[in-house]
Design an enzyme around this catalytic site. Sequence first.
Site, PDB file in Angstrom:
ATOM      1  N   ARG A  54      38.877  32.087  43.642  1.00  0.00           N
ATOM      2  CA  ARG A  54      37.877  33.142  43.449  1.00  0.00           C
ATOM      3  C   ARG A  54      38.087  33.744  42.059  1.00  0.00           C
ATOM      4  NH1 ARG A  54      41.231  36.415  42.155  1.00  0.00           N
ATOM      5  NH2 ARG A  54      39.645  38.001  42.244  1.00  0.00           N
ATOM      6  N   GLY A  55      37.201  34.671  41.689  1.00  0.00           N
ATOM      7  CA  GLY A  55      37.242  35.244  40.344  1.00  0.00           C
ATOM      8  C   GLY A  55      36.272  34.467  39.471  1.00  0.00           C
ATOM      9  N   ARG A  95      28.561  30.437  45.602  1.00  0.00           N
ATOM     10  CA  ARG A  95      28.626  31.900  45.442  1.00  0.00           C
ATOM     11  C   ARG A  95      27.593  32.306  44.384  1.00  0.00           C
ATOM     12  NH1 ARG A  95      34.223  34.837  45.283  1.00  0.00           N
ATOM     13  NH2 ARG A  95      32.924  36.472  46.177  1.00  0.00           N
ATOM     14  N   GLN A 206      41.918  41.980  47.374  1.00  0.00           N
ATOM     15  CA  GLN A 206      42.369  41.226  46.193  1.00  0.00           C
ATOM     16  C   GLN A 206      43.353  42.044  45.342  1.00  0.00           C
ATOM     17  OE1 GLN A 206      39.202  41.468  47.203  1.00  0.00           O
ATOM     18  NE2 GLN A 206      37.975  39.709  46.635  1.00  0.00           N
ATOM     19  N   ASP A 247      31.683  40.009  37.036  1.00  0.00           N
ATOM     20  CA  ASP A 247      31.181  38.723  37.546  1.00  0.00           C
ATOM     21  C   ASP A 247      29.912  38.308  36.835  1.00  0.00           C
ATOM     22  OD1 ASP A 247      32.827  40.013  39.851  1.00  0.00           O
ATOM     23  OD2 ASP A 247      32.824  37.843  40.147  1.00  0.00           O
ATOM     24  N   ASN A 257      30.389  43.811  39.377  1.00  0.00           N
ATOM     25  CA  ASN A 257      31.804  43.530  39.659  1.00  0.00           C
ATOM     26  C   ASN A 257      32.055  43.858  41.132  1.00  0.00           C
ATOM     27  OD1 ASN A 257      34.399  42.634  38.631  1.00  0.00           O
ATOM     28  ND2 ASN A 257      35.103  44.728  38.956  1.00  0.00           N
ATOM     29  N   LYS A 258      33.282  43.642  41.556  1.00  0.00           N
ATOM     30  CA  LYS A 258      33.636  43.816  42.970  1.00  0.00           C
ATOM     31  C   LYS A 258      33.137  45.142  43.522  1.00  0.00           C
ATOM     32  CE  LYS A 258      35.189  41.471  45.118  1.00  0.00           C
ATOM     33  NZ  LYS A 258      34.345  40.623  45.983  1.00  0.00           N
TER      34      LYS A 258
HETATM   35  O1  MRU Z   1      35.036  38.126  45.223  1.00  0.00           O
HETATM   36  P1  MRU Z   1      35.966  37.795  44.091  1.00  0.00           P
HETATM   37  O2  MRU Z   1      37.399  37.967  44.427  1.00  0.00           O
HETATM   38  O3  MRU Z   1      35.656  36.443  43.490  1.00  0.00           O
HETATM   39  O4  MRU Z   1      35.593  38.877  43.004  1.00  0.00           O
HETATM   40  C1  MRU Z   1      36.246  38.879  41.773  1.00  0.00           C
HETATM   41  C2  MRU Z   1      35.936  40.045  40.946  1.00  0.00           C
HETATM   42  O5  MRU Z   1      35.092  40.867  41.272  1.00  0.00           O
HETATM   43  C3  MRU Z   1      36.613  40.123  39.632  1.00  0.00           C
HETATM   44  O6  MRU Z   1      36.832  41.454  39.278  1.00  0.00           O
HETATM   45  C4  MRU Z   1      35.698  39.454  38.625  1.00  0.00           C
HETATM   46  O7  MRU Z   1      35.437  38.123  39.007  1.00  0.00           O
HETATM   47  C5  MRU Z   1      36.229  39.435  37.282  1.00  0.00           C
HETATM   48  S1  MRU Z   1      37.482  38.240  37.229  1.00  0.00           S
HETATM   49  C6  MRU Z   1      38.139  38.011  35.780  1.00  0.00           C
END
Ligand code: MRU
Length: 363
Positions: A54-55, A95, A206, A247, A257-258
């Site tokens: 993920r990320g 995703r 996370q 993201d 972002n998250k």
């Molecule tokens: O759902 P995830 O764990 O893939 O979400 C990740 C995030 O929101 C990170 O903050 C984002 O991808 C930036 S990663 C360098």
Amino acid sequence: MKINGKHYHTIWLKEGNDKIVQAIDQSCLPFELKVVELKSCDDVYLAIKNMLLRGAPLIGVAAAYGMYISAIEFYGKNNFEENIKGAAAKLKSSRPTAVNLAFAVDKMLDEILKSKGNEIEVALKKVKEIEEFEIESCKKIGEYGVKLIEEISKNKNGETVNILTHCNAGWLACIDYGTATAPVYAAFDKGIKVHVWVDETRPKNQGARLTAFELEQHGVPYTVISDNTGGHLMQNGMVDMVIVGSDRTAVNGDVANKIGTYLKALAAKDNNIPFYVALPSSSIDFSISDGLKQIPIEERSEDEVKYVEGFLNGNIEKMLLTTDKAKCLNYAFDITPAKYITGLITEKGICKPNKKSILKLFK
Ligand code: MRU
């Protein structure tokens, strides 16, 4: 970055067999260090969808590897073009919010379709190029971002700089260094005193699971806090700056972002605390002019909210967190409007979150 003293990237080709991709299975961290093997397009699709990987930058690179593996899978068979296009569509559907994924898949598809006869070789070259770009970008983000931390440290006469971060925008979300964490690692390595407030980041945790693990491995002091704590810390002078990842960022500077990032930005604004977003240009969607209106927000299974996952008697277990009939809702991301963001830390430098400033850096 290192785990127990050994240097790792998050994803790589298996030694002695470059038809197999290996990656750290993040669904097991920090409890177990497990390596997953990806041998087909379906393996990569499921690893991304189920968040073993993920990320934003990492899922971009993983999907690029998915295209490379698909080229191997379909090479020399009937309907290569149709099959490889199908693989691209499947990977892109894994995703929806992080734009790195769609960008990487489109680049791979383009290169593969252009190369007549040496599809596998061309695909591998392109993956390596995308991967190298992400690593270099994160390194640069660290170099630019560390100056901001250095400045705060000077203003505090060398006292500890307290940085709050949300989710995991560390090296586990990338290939190496991280985005939001790259300036932190650079500051720590320079001997600047830093401490990180790590939002646990419900529902997938996370922060508590991955960011805490990373910082600990590097020796950076940190404290895990529940997601509701940041505002209180900010009101009491316990946060000097916020750095998060992204993201997808729109050309107007709105940042996806998250989920929960937006609330941290509001609290930072109310308390005059600088709120930075660290991102490579592969997370900027130049086709989107208004993030709030146009960025797609992923909705995930309600079970991620309904159950909590932890480590019990040597196993990773799930436990019910609410009534068994509870209806839950699970948006994975939110949008932080540009007006709450102090600056974007990119591989080309730091810019304001607006069209003029973004396009000046990335013509
Ligand atoms: O759902 P995830 O764990 O893939 O979400 C990740 C995030 O929101 C990170 O903050 C984002 O991808 C930036 S990663 C360098």
